[in-house]
Each structure stands twice: as C-alpha cells, then as structure tokens.
Design an enzyme around this catalytic site. Structure first.
Site, PDB file in Angstrom:
ATOM      1  N   LYS A  66       0.818  -1.226   0.000  1.00 24.38           N
ATOM      2  CA  LYS A  66       0.000   0.000   0.000  1.00 24.38           C
ATOM      3  C   LYS A  66       0.852   1.277   0.000  1.00 24.38           C
ATOM      4  O   LYS A  66       0.452   2.288  -0.550  1.00 24.38           O
ATOM      5  CB  LYS A  66      -0.962   0.004   1.191  1.00 24.38           C
ATOM      6  N   ASP A 102     -10.033   2.431   2.615  1.00 26.54           N
ATOM      7  CA  ASP A 102     -10.102   1.696   3.886  1.00 26.54           C
ATOM      8  C   ASP A 102     -10.793   2.514   4.984  1.00 26.54           C
ATOM      9  O   ASP A 102     -11.549   1.968   5.785  1.00 26.54           O
ATOM     10  CB  ASP A 102      -8.690   1.323   4.361  1.00 26.54           C
TER      11      ASP A 102
END
Ligand code: ATR
Length: 270
Positions: A66, A102
């Site tokens: 990420k 997220d």
C-alpha cells in the site's frame, strides 16, 4: 472485451476480493473481470506496469504494497494524500490515480453494519503502520471527540498523530484510565496470534472492540469478549472498502449487506 481489474498483494491467494467484486458486478449488472495477482516483494511497479500494458483498468492493493502504491501514483485523491497509503488504483491510459477506501470502509462498517455512532465518541486506535494510517482521517471526519493512537514504538504513533489535526499519541504504558467507547486494533499482532499490551480494565462493558483482522477471533478480541465488551472482526470493513473501490471505478454503488452475509455464512461454515 470486459474491463479487467484485480487485487495485487503478497501473499494474495486467500484474498476474498475476487469473490466480493464478482458479487458486486452481478448485482449491479456491470460487465467486468476481477482476478488476483501475486507480485514479487521487489516487483510491485513491474507487476502494475504489465497489468496496465495489457489494458487493465484498476487494481486493489493489499499487504505489503500500500505504501509502494502511494509512491507509484501520478495523482492522488485528497484522502490518499492524507493517508500516504493507497489501496485502489485507477488506470486510464498513461494516468495512474490512487485512492484510499479503507477509512470510509471502516466508518461505513461501524455506522451502518454495527450501528455504532462515532460522533463525539472517545476512540483508541492501536497501531501506527499502513493499516492505521489508512483510517485516521475518516475517523476524525466522523466527528469523534478524541482519537488517541497507541503504538509499541511510540515515535511512530507520534509521527502519525502529528500529521492529523485532532489526533494524539502515546505508548501502551501511558494510556489514560479513562474509558474509551471504541478500541480499534490496526496492528498486525493478531496475525501472529498476539495482542497489543492493552490494560484489561479498558476492555470492560460498553466498549466496542474492533479488529481489522477477519475470519478468526484474535487474542485481542478474545480478551475483549471475556471482559464483557462488544466485539467485531474486520470482515465488514473489507466488504465496505471494496464497495467504495467499486464505486470509484464504475460510478455505481453496490449493496453490501447480501455480500457480507454470504461471506459471514461461509466463514461460519468453514
Ligand atoms: P500494517 O501495514 O499491517 O499496518 P506494519 O506497517 O508493519 O503493517 O505495521 C504493523 C503494526 O502492528 C505496527 O504498528 C506494529 O507496532 P510497531 O510499530 O511498534 O512495530 C504493530 N504490531 C505488530 N505486532 C505487534 C505486537 N505483538 N504488539 C503490539 N503491536 C504490534
């Protein structure tokens, strides 16, 4: 040819994203393919370039890429720029746009699926790695009264909190005795069958203990359950962040409850 998407990670074999996106595509009538790609640990960029050159339209990025995805993007959403991690890539021609879903995924799971109202609540976020970074802004945006970040390496918590107005930091041994309404475990401790060193008295009745790990009861969740707290794993966050990524790519917002119920039933049966 159908538009192509995939999740890229290492490891990625157990990712539920292909199943989730296939459900979303079916339910919304979108024509697309969604696969999984395991990138070598030193080959994230190469792997994305190859997918892009084959006409791939978008990627979900999972552990441990990420941060690499954040560095790779040519443009970023404001929430990705704040988080400094990217879990959703939009590929259009030479353009690579990065987003972070997220945080909204966690907030949607808490508020819609679990009925937990974040406004004016006291929150403790455990961990300061990629998982924690991705959710700080969304939790603050929900109007919490307090967001305290605790981490084993205190300097990492301080660095993270310092990037966001309204967040503060401390070590586990300096946690205030004051009760929290919500404690989120964003550490990777549960994957090693460990729990962060949280004082037991913070896990009493009335707390929601949330672990971003899903599909198993981590030592943190087990301790919280024994102490009388309400508990939740991160399966709902997984489905909600996927729905937001689907919306970013397709402009259509899928319903999440049927997919979440199906995944939950499959996990119970296994
Ligand atoms: P991720 O992308 O999953 O967040 P990471 O960036 O490696 O992974 O971060 C892992 C986080 O879990 C860190 O906050 C780490 O604490 P340190 O910064 O002190 O290393 C935390 N962590 C991992 N194992 C832990 C344990 N047993 N107890 C407490 N915290 C733990």
């Amino acid at each position: 040819m159908r538009d192509r998407y995939a999740v890229v990670g290492h490891p990625v074999a157990h990712s539920k994203s292909p199943q989730i996106h296939a459900e979303f595509a079916r339910a919304t009538g979108q024509e697309l393919e969604y696969g999984r790609i395991e990138a070598p640990l030193d080959g994230f960029e190469r792997t994305v370039e190859e997918f892009r050159s084959q006409g791939g339209k978008g990627l979900n990025v999972t552990v441990p890429f990420k941060e690499a995805a954040f560095r790779y993007c040519r443009s970023l959403s404001p929430r990705a720029r704040a988080a400094r991690v990217v879990n959703t890539l939009v590929l259009t021609g030479a353009e690579v746009f990065g987003d972070t879903t997220d945080g909204v995924g966690l907030v949607a799971d808490l508020t819609r699926n679990l009925g937990f109202e974040l406004f004016r609540k006291n929150l403790l976020l455990m961990g300061a790695g990629g998982a924690a970074q991705g959710v700080v802004q969304a939790l603050l945006d929900a109007g919490v009264a307090r967001l305290l970040i605790a981490n084993r390496t205190v300097s990492r918590a301080e660095e993270l909190a310092g990037r966001f107005t309204g967040a503060s930091a401390c070590g586990y041994d300096a946690l205030p005795a004051q009760a929290f309404d919500l404690i989120v475990n964003a550490t990777s401790a549960g994957l090693a069958d460990e729990a962060p060193p949280l004082p037991e008295q913070l896990l009493g009745n009335g707390v929601l203990a949330y672990d971003m790990v899903y599909g198993r009861e981590t030592p943190f969740l087990a301790a919280a359950r024994r102490a009388g707290a309400r508990t939740s794993d991160g399966l709902g966050m997984l489905v909600e962040q996927a729905a937001e990524a689907f919306f970013v790519w397709r402009g259509v917002r899928p319903e999440t409850r049927p997919t979440l119920a199906k995944l939950r039933a499959a996990l119970r049966g296994s």
